[in-house]
Design a protein around this motif. Sequence first.
Motif, PDB file in Angstrom:
ATOM      1  N   HIS A 169      11.888  50.982  44.237  1.00 28.92           N
ATOM      2  CA  HIS A 169      11.563  51.452  45.780  1.00 28.92           C
ATOM      3  C   HIS A 169      11.129  50.649  46.586  1.00 28.92           C
ATOM      4  CE1 HIS A 169      10.934  55.783  44.094  1.00 28.92           C
ATOM      5  NE2 HIS A 169      10.070  55.410  43.207  1.00 28.92           N
ATOM      6  N   THR A 170      10.989  49.444  45.962  1.00 26.26           N
ATOM      7  CA  THR A 170      10.474  48.173  47.164  1.00 26.26           C
ATOM      8  C   THR A 170      12.099  47.901  47.630  1.00 26.26           C
ATOM      9  OG1 THR A 170       8.842  47.343  45.913  1.00 26.26           O
ATOM     10  CG2 THR A 170       9.997  45.797  47.326  1.00 26.26           C
ATOM     11  N   CYS A 171      13.094  47.760  46.764  1.00 29.47           N
ATOM     12  CA  CYS A 171      14.279  47.384  47.486  1.00 29.47           C
ATOM     13  C   CYS A 171      14.886  48.324  48.334  1.00 29.47           C
ATOM     14  CB  CYS A 171      15.087  47.460  46.060  1.00 29.47           C
ATOM     15  SG  CYS A 171      16.528  46.090  46.287  1.00 29.47           S
ATOM     16  N   TYR A 172      14.519  49.716  47.916  1.00 30.37           N
ATOM     17  CA  TYR A 172      15.245  50.675  48.737  1.00 30.37           C
ATOM     18  C   TYR A 172      14.674  50.638  50.306  1.00 30.37           C
ATOM     19  CZ  TYR A 172      16.161  55.497  50.241  1.00 30.37           C
ATOM     20  OH  TYR A 172      16.498  56.556  51.075  1.00 30.37           O
ATOM     21  N   ASN A 173      13.266  50.346  50.127  1.00 28.73           N
ATOM     22  CA  ASN A 173      12.808  50.290  51.521  1.00 28.73           C
ATOM     23  C   ASN A 173      13.148  49.038  52.497  1.00 28.73           C
ATOM     24  OD1 ASN A 173      10.535  52.487  52.228  1.00 28.73           O
ATOM     25  ND2 ASN A 173      10.590  52.340  49.922  1.00 28.73           N
ATOM     26  N   ALA A 174      13.331  48.117  51.652  1.00 30.12           N
ATOM     27  CA  ALA A 174      13.814  46.642  52.298  1.00 30.12           C
ATOM     28  C   ALA A 174      15.273  46.487  52.764  1.00 30.12           C
ATOM     29  CB  ALA A 174      13.260  45.698  51.425  1.00 30.12           C
ATOM     30  N   VAL A 175      16.121  47.145  51.971  1.00 30.40           N
ATOM     31  CA  VAL A 175      17.618  46.861  51.829  1.00 30.40           C
ATOM     32  C   VAL A 175      18.392  48.220  52.120  1.00 30.40           C
ATOM     33  CG1 VAL A 175      19.574  45.995  50.911  1.00 30.40           C
ATOM     34  CG2 VAL A 175      17.356  44.861  50.600  1.00 30.40           C
ATOM     35  N   LYS A 176      18.941  48.108  53.077  1.00 31.16           N
ATOM     36  CA  LYS A 176      19.702  49.440  53.279  1.00 31.16           C
ATOM     37  C   LYS A 176      21.329  49.464  52.471  1.00 31.16           C
ATOM     38  CE  LYS A 176      21.618  52.526  56.969  1.00 31.16           C
ATOM     39  NZ  LYS A 176      21.174  53.844  57.144  1.00 31.16           N
ATOM     40  N   VAL A 177      21.622  50.268  51.805  1.00 28.57           N
ATOM     41  CA  VAL A 177      22.941  50.239  51.129  1.00 28.57           C
ATOM     42  C   VAL A 177      24.042  50.666  51.774  1.00 28.57           C
ATOM     43  CG1 VAL A 177      24.084  51.292  49.043  1.00 28.57           C
ATOM     44  CG2 VAL A 177      21.714  50.977  48.953  1.00 28.57           C
ATOM     45  N   MET A 178      23.784  51.898  52.566  1.00 33.22           N
ATOM     46  CA  MET A 178      25.008  52.142  53.254  1.00 33.22           C
ATOM     47  C   MET A 178      25.129  51.432  54.563  1.00 33.22           C
ATOM     48  SD  MET A 178      26.200  54.198  51.338  1.00 33.22           S
ATOM     49  CE  MET A 178      27.419  54.998  52.405  1.00 33.22           C
ATOM     50  N   VAL A 179      25.662  50.248  54.632  1.00 32.06           N
ATOM     51  CA  VAL A 179      25.859  49.377  55.800  1.00 32.06           C
ATOM     52  C   VAL A 179      27.366  49.522  56.200  1.00 32.06           C
ATOM     53  CG1 VAL A 179      24.163  48.105  55.394  1.00 32.06           C
ATOM     54  CG2 VAL A 179      26.139  47.548  54.246  1.00 32.06           C
ATOM     55  N   ASP A 180      27.432  49.090  57.250  1.00 34.43           N
ATOM     56  CA  ASP A 180      29.238  49.204  57.634  1.00 34.43           C
ATOM     57  C   ASP A 180      30.064  48.098  56.786  1.00 34.43           C
ATOM     58  OD1 ASP A 180      28.667  51.118  59.331  1.00 34.43           O
ATOM     59  OD2 ASP A 180      28.475  49.632  61.012  1.00 34.43           O
ATOM     60  N   ASP A 181      29.453  46.926  56.708  1.00 34.73           N
ATOM     61  CA  ASP A 181      30.238  45.758  55.979  1.00 34.73           C
ATOM     62  C   ASP A 181      30.758  46.359  54.604  1.00 34.73           C
ATOM     63  OD1 ASP A 181      30.842  43.627  54.415  1.00 34.73           O
ATOM     64  OD2 ASP A 181      29.358  42.130  55.332  1.00 34.73           O
ATOM     65  N   PRO A 182      31.855  46.379  54.339  1.00 35.44           N
ATOM     66  CA  PRO A 182      32.226  47.306  53.173  1.00 35.44           C
ATOM     67  C   PRO A 182      32.068  46.334  51.767  1.00 35.44           C
ATOM     68  CG  PRO A 182      34.272  46.594  54.282  1.00 35.44           C
ATOM     69  CD  PRO A 182      32.976  46.355  55.108  1.00 35.44           C
ATOM     70  N   GLY A 183      32.107  44.983  51.910  1.00 40.62           N
ATOM     71  CA  GLY A 183      31.581  44.234  50.867  1.00 40.62           C
ATOM     72  C   GLY A 183      30.403  44.247  50.311  1.00 40.62           C
ATOM     73  N   LEU A 184      29.426  44.060  51.316  1.00 44.12           N
ATOM     74  CA  LEU A 184      28.052  44.203  51.224  1.00 44.12           C
ATOM     75  C   LEU A 184      27.807  45.529  50.597  1.00 44.12           C
ATOM     76  CD1 LEU A 184      25.455  42.597  51.262  1.00 44.12           C
ATOM     77  CD2 LEU A 184      25.010  43.305  53.607  1.00 44.12           C
ATOM     78  N   ARG A 185      28.294  46.342  51.320  1.00 44.85           N
ATOM     79  CA  ARG A 185      27.867  48.023  50.744  1.00 44.85           C
ATOM     80  C   ARG A 185      28.227  48.347  49.444  1.00 44.85           C
ATOM     81  NH1 ARG A 185      31.051  50.802  54.266  1.00 44.85           N
ATOM     82  NH2 ARG A 185      32.617  51.004  52.788  1.00 44.85           N
ATOM     83  N   ASN A 186      29.376  47.859  48.814  1.00 46.65           N
ATOM     84  CA  ASN A 186      29.887  47.870  47.569  1.00 46.65           C
ATOM     85  C   ASN A 186      29.125  47.193  46.567  1.00 46.65           C
ATOM     86  OD1 ASN A 186      32.058  49.676  47.276  1.00 46.65           O
ATOM     87  ND2 ASN A 186      33.183  48.667  48.971  1.00 46.65           N
ATOM     88  N   ALA A 187      28.558  46.000  46.789  1.00 46.22           N
ATOM     89  CA  ALA A 187      27.655  45.080  46.126  1.00 46.22           C
ATOM     90  C   ALA A 187      26.417  45.902  45.757  1.00 46.22           C
ATOM     91  CB  ALA A 187      27.572  43.869  46.464  1.00 46.22           C
ATOM     92  N   ARG A 188      25.738  46.446  47.007  1.00 48.88           N
ATOM     93  CA  ARG A 188      24.594  47.381  46.822  1.00 48.88           C
ATOM     94  C   ARG A 188      24.974  48.503  46.032  1.00 48.88           C
ATOM     95  NH1 ARG A 188      22.113  45.702  52.816  1.00 48.88           N
ATOM     96  NH2 ARG A 188      21.512  43.736  52.123  1.00 48.88           N
TER      97      ARG A 188
END
Length: 561
Positions: A516-535
């Motif tokens: 939950h902490t992570c969810y609020n701090a870090v957005k998964v669905m970002v434009d950067d595909p590499g970052l998004r896929n890692a998340r």
Amino acid sequence: MKDTIISLLEDALATLKQQGDLPQDIAPTIKVDATKDKAHGDYATNLALMLAKPAGKKPRELAEALVDALPASSAVDKTEIAGPGFINFFAATDAAAQIIPTVLDAGDTFGRSLTGQGQKVQVEFVSANPTGPLHVGHGRGAAIGDSLCRLLEATGYDVTREFYYNDAGAQINNLAASVQARAKGLGPDDESWPEDGYRGDYIVDVANSYLAGDTVHADDRHVTAKGDPDDLDAIREFAVAYLRREQDLDLKAFGVEFDVYFLESSLYEDGKVEATVERLIEGGHTYEHDGALWLRTTDFGDDKDRVMRKSDGDYTYFLPDVAYHLDKWQRGFKTVINEQGADHHSTVTRVRAGLQALETGIPQGWPDYVLHQMVLVTRSGVEVKLSKRAGSYVTLRDLIDEVGRDATRYFLVARRADSQLTFDIDLARSQSNDNPVYYIQYAHARVCSVLRKAEAEGLDFDRVQAMDQLARLDTDQEKALMNRLARFPEVVEHAAISREPQQIAQYLQDLAADFHTCYNAVKVMVDDPGLRNARLALGLATRQVLRNGLDLLGVSAPEEM
RNA sequence: GCGCCCAUAGCUCAACCGGAUAGAGCAACGGCCUUCUAAGCCGUAGGUUGCAGGUUCGAGUCCUGCUGGGCGUGCCA
């Protein structure tokens, strides 16, 4: 990771021994623990503290020598010596992320181990007598016992779930008499009502079903009611089957099933009770007194001797208990765990004493016991004592119907067995963040929601790219979450060894909080595909561990809430 | 009386077979939704781990004795 560090330390020890800095004959078990405090790195060992005395060195000096002798490793970023002589290990930043492919590859099996090596273990639990509906205490036993079985299975044991019940003896006669009285239209207030008869409304149901000539099946038996209110034997047989079926339905609703149902009556039929008595008499541990046959259990640690055969010729429950456990031993179970209510704890010494008196090579202290303390049920802060159906206690069915299976199981398993439990119905029902079941399940539903969104937007998970970009999971929140995931296998192991399923509940709350902490701090669905896929990969791994953990408790992992 | 279990923040409970500054949630107070589920997050405050000794480099954890609570102490189970 932990194993890596242990092997590094083993190498360092060997080096120091070779150099003569350490005596050859010390062979400590190296303990590496995940740290509580980030400032202490990711893992720490107290090795130098433990060896200081036998080595005749100061702990910090020894720690320095150990660090100097430590082979280089790509997994370890740096080490520090802290406090009185702890060695702290800081994992390489991408080392933590390696847990993600590990989890994804293992899937449902992540957290499982082969520790038990297929060894047979029997867990006996619930074992309610068929004299009424299951109560909350049985529910606690069912939740703890079943979860314990799941833990043992997960750690590589061959588990048999067994339910033993008394279908003979005084209580059953009382049951039959109670049903018969109801069948004849009597009630508890009538003068000819049996003394100490069962007064609950369920007795009326049994009687009506008996009079109606119903057929019930339970434990591979089919019993059709004769309908004759004067045939006490027929009533007895029918009532037992009826209540066993009812208990089974409750257990099924609770998600608990057994491999073996063991009937006390079978011990008499198979001559095992008689054989046990004879063996005890031959062994010279018995004596007659006041017309009864006693076993000198005081020879084996009991505080007084116990009656095996009453002066009226019937056996007490004690003797079939011993015969039953001898049978377990003869079936080849080197490990037997009996999960029971602590109100029966006096049987522990007694059964073990009886088994010792048999002198058949059964180890002292066999079998093992997990005893759970009493359950108090409250609503609006007031103790709930009665259920209409059972008459004198709160039934498991009441709870399942009112608060649901998941919350009931969770609440009954989430506390240490040996502390008393207050089951707060209002809390278990509340759909809010003060209810830990929903807190954990919500974490799972939330991950699922993110994954659904990715799918809906056509942004399919690209594993190859994700694995390539794992090092970008570098926020404190993500690292904390990954470290938590990595600890799951050892938590399972520890919970199984110590036979404390509540440790899984605790872990899941921590894991959910990290998520939950992570969810609020870090957005998964970002434009950067590499970052998004890692998340997304981290999300997938989190979902997997939440599922695996909830499964160990027998609690569902809903995809939406 | 004797036996077993328990005692940790105001409340419900954690604390990985003795480890670093005892942690969460609720309740209290202050913040965060035009952004993937606010059943969520962030922050503040809250402790002589029932009491007294002992063992140890180090104790909530192990030992002894107390106090308080639960259970047991049947020719019931």
